[in-house]
Design a protein around this motif. Sequence first.
Motif, PDB file in Angstrom:
ATOM      1  N   LEU A  17     -64.338   2.741 -24.841  1.00 53.34           N
ATOM      2  CA  LEU A  17     -63.811   2.741 -26.201  1.00 53.34           C
ATOM      3  C   LEU A  17     -63.760   1.337 -26.789  1.00 53.34           C
ATOM      4  O   LEU A  17     -64.036   1.146 -27.981  1.00 53.34           O
ATOM      5  CB  LEU A  17     -62.414   3.363 -26.223  1.00 53.34           C
ATOM      6  N   LYS A  18     -63.394   0.351 -25.984  1.00 55.10           N
ATOM      7  CA  LYS A  18     -63.267  -1.004 -26.522  1.00 55.10           C
ATOM      8  C   LYS A  18     -64.603  -1.525 -27.035  1.00 55.10           C
ATOM      9  O   LYS A  18     -64.648  -2.274 -28.024  1.00 55.10           O
ATOM     10  CB  LYS A  18     -62.676  -1.950 -25.475  1.00 55.10           C
ATOM     11  N   GLU A  19     -65.704  -1.147 -26.399  1.00 54.20           N
ATOM     12  CA  GLU A  19     -67.018  -1.564 -26.875  1.00 54.20           C
ATOM     13  C   GLU A  19     -67.380  -0.847 -28.172  1.00 54.20           C
ATOM     14  O   GLU A  19     -67.984  -1.435 -29.080  1.00 54.20           O
ATOM     15  CB  GLU A  19     -68.078  -1.297 -25.809  1.00 54.20           C
ATOM     16  N   LEU A  20     -67.026   0.430 -28.284  1.00 54.52           N
ATOM     17  CA  LEU A  20     -67.291   1.168 -29.515  1.00 54.52           C
ATOM     18  C   LEU A  20     -66.543   0.543 -30.687  1.00 54.52           C
ATOM     19  O   LEU A  20     -67.085   0.416 -31.791  1.00 54.52           O
ATOM     20  CB  LEU A  20     -66.882   2.633 -29.351  1.00 54.52           C
ATOM     21  N   ASP A  21     -65.300   0.143 -30.459  1.00 53.82           N
ATOM     22  CA  ASP A  21     -64.512  -0.472 -31.526  1.00 53.82           C
ATOM     23  C   ASP A  21     -65.125  -1.797 -31.971  1.00 53.82           C
ATOM     24  O   ASP A  21     -65.134  -2.120 -33.166  1.00 53.82           O
ATOM     25  CB  ASP A  21     -63.071  -0.684 -31.070  1.00 53.82           C
ATOM     26  N   CYS A  22     -65.653  -2.562 -31.036  1.00 52.68           N
ATOM     27  CA  CYS A  22     -66.309  -3.824 -31.385  1.00 52.68           C
ATOM     28  C   CYS A  22     -67.596  -3.580 -32.169  1.00 52.68           C
ATOM     29  O   CYS A  22     -67.874  -4.272 -33.159  1.00 52.68           O
ATOM     30  CB  CYS A  22     -66.610  -4.635 -30.130  1.00 52.68           C
ATOM     31  N   LEU A  23     -68.376  -2.600 -31.748  1.00 51.87           N
ATOM     32  CA  LEU A  23     -69.651  -2.322 -32.406  1.00 51.87           C
ATOM     33  C   LEU A  23     -69.470  -1.861 -33.845  1.00 51.87           C
ATOM     34  O   LEU A  23     -70.253  -2.244 -34.724  1.00 51.87           O
ATOM     35  CB  LEU A  23     -70.419  -1.245 -31.628  1.00 51.87           C
ATOM     36  N   PHE A  24     -68.452  -1.033 -34.104  1.00 51.16           N
ATOM     37  CA  PHE A  24     -68.315  -0.400 -35.410  1.00 51.16           C
ATOM     38  C   PHE A  24     -67.128  -0.922 -36.218  1.00 51.16           C
ATOM     39  O   PHE A  24     -66.694  -0.275 -37.162  1.00 51.16           O
ATOM     40  CB  PHE A  24     -68.240   1.121 -35.244  1.00 51.16           C
ATOM     41  N   ALA A  25     -66.607  -2.080 -35.833  1.00 51.78           N
ATOM     42  CA  ALA A  25     -65.516  -2.698 -36.588  1.00 51.78           C
ATOM     43  C   ALA A  25     -65.937  -2.888 -38.053  1.00 51.78           C
ATOM     44  O   ALA A  25     -67.107  -3.185 -38.337  1.00 51.78           O
ATOM     45  CB  ALA A  25     -65.149  -4.041 -35.962  1.00 51.78           C
ATOM     46  N   PRO A  26     -65.014  -2.679 -38.997  1.00 49.80           N
ATOM     47  CA  PRO A  26     -63.575  -2.451 -38.813  1.00 49.80           C
ATOM     48  C   PRO A  26     -63.181  -0.981 -38.635  1.00 49.80           C
ATOM     49  O   PRO A  26     -61.989  -0.676 -38.629  1.00 49.80           O
ATOM     50  CB  PRO A  26     -62.998  -2.990 -40.122  1.00 49.80           C
TER      51      PRO A  26
END
Length: 265
Positions: free
Chosen positions: A71-80
């Motif tokens: 999940l942490k990588e997904l949040d970084c990829l699609f921020a914000p």
Amino acid sequence: MIRAAETATHPSSALPRFSEDWALFLDVDGSLLDIADHPEAVSADRQLVESLGKLRSRLCGALALISGRPLKELDCLFAPLHLPAAGQHGLERRMANGRLLPGLELPQGFAEVEARLALFVDRHAELFLERKSHGLAVHYRKAPELEQEVLALAEALAQTSRPPLHLLRGKMVAELRVPGHDKGTAIADFMKERPFAGRCPVFVGDDVTDEDGFETVNALGGHAILVGDRPSAARWSVGSAAGLRTWLAELAGLDPPEDKCDRTL
């Protein structure tokens, strides 16, 4: 029954007609994003992020990422954006209200498996070991000649933990993961919750690791969409990740309807 999916010659020529009652589930690598030699060598451009944000609003929040990534990588990829998501093939899950569900315990012997995989990867500079909280993935895209050796080792190591780890084969990757969940169970769980419940499930994926998700949405009367061209349970297809991004941008650009969403989630 798995059958060959049609191949789209235009980004939307072999895709279902969009409906505002969809619950849209999207795989990431190979579907939303083009596959790279290294998991960290990918990025989501601003147009894709904007498309996902607009589509989430059109669907009253019923859009989620279903990925092998944490999940942490997904949040970084699609921020914000901070989307509902299932990471590590369903072993991590964040509900639409932002709640993180507890993960499974690691099996006995997991650390030993990691150590032995690391020793093997260290002997081959072309390999990459991706460490996740509940899985270990050996990427051999730069050394396809090592495929059988990688798979044989992974299969043997899977049986050394208690309970045994599950071996998941993807595109130039072999992943050992904690058993108990997959992309299909993640979609099924989302479909029991607001704002997904009662909607038509649609799942887009590219790899054999997405077939569990395809089977689930088919069983629920939804739409399974394959990115690429291979035998699959998916009934619809789009030729490439670029084609999928174009289609999503088209859907996001539609005139928004009157606000009919329940905002009490």
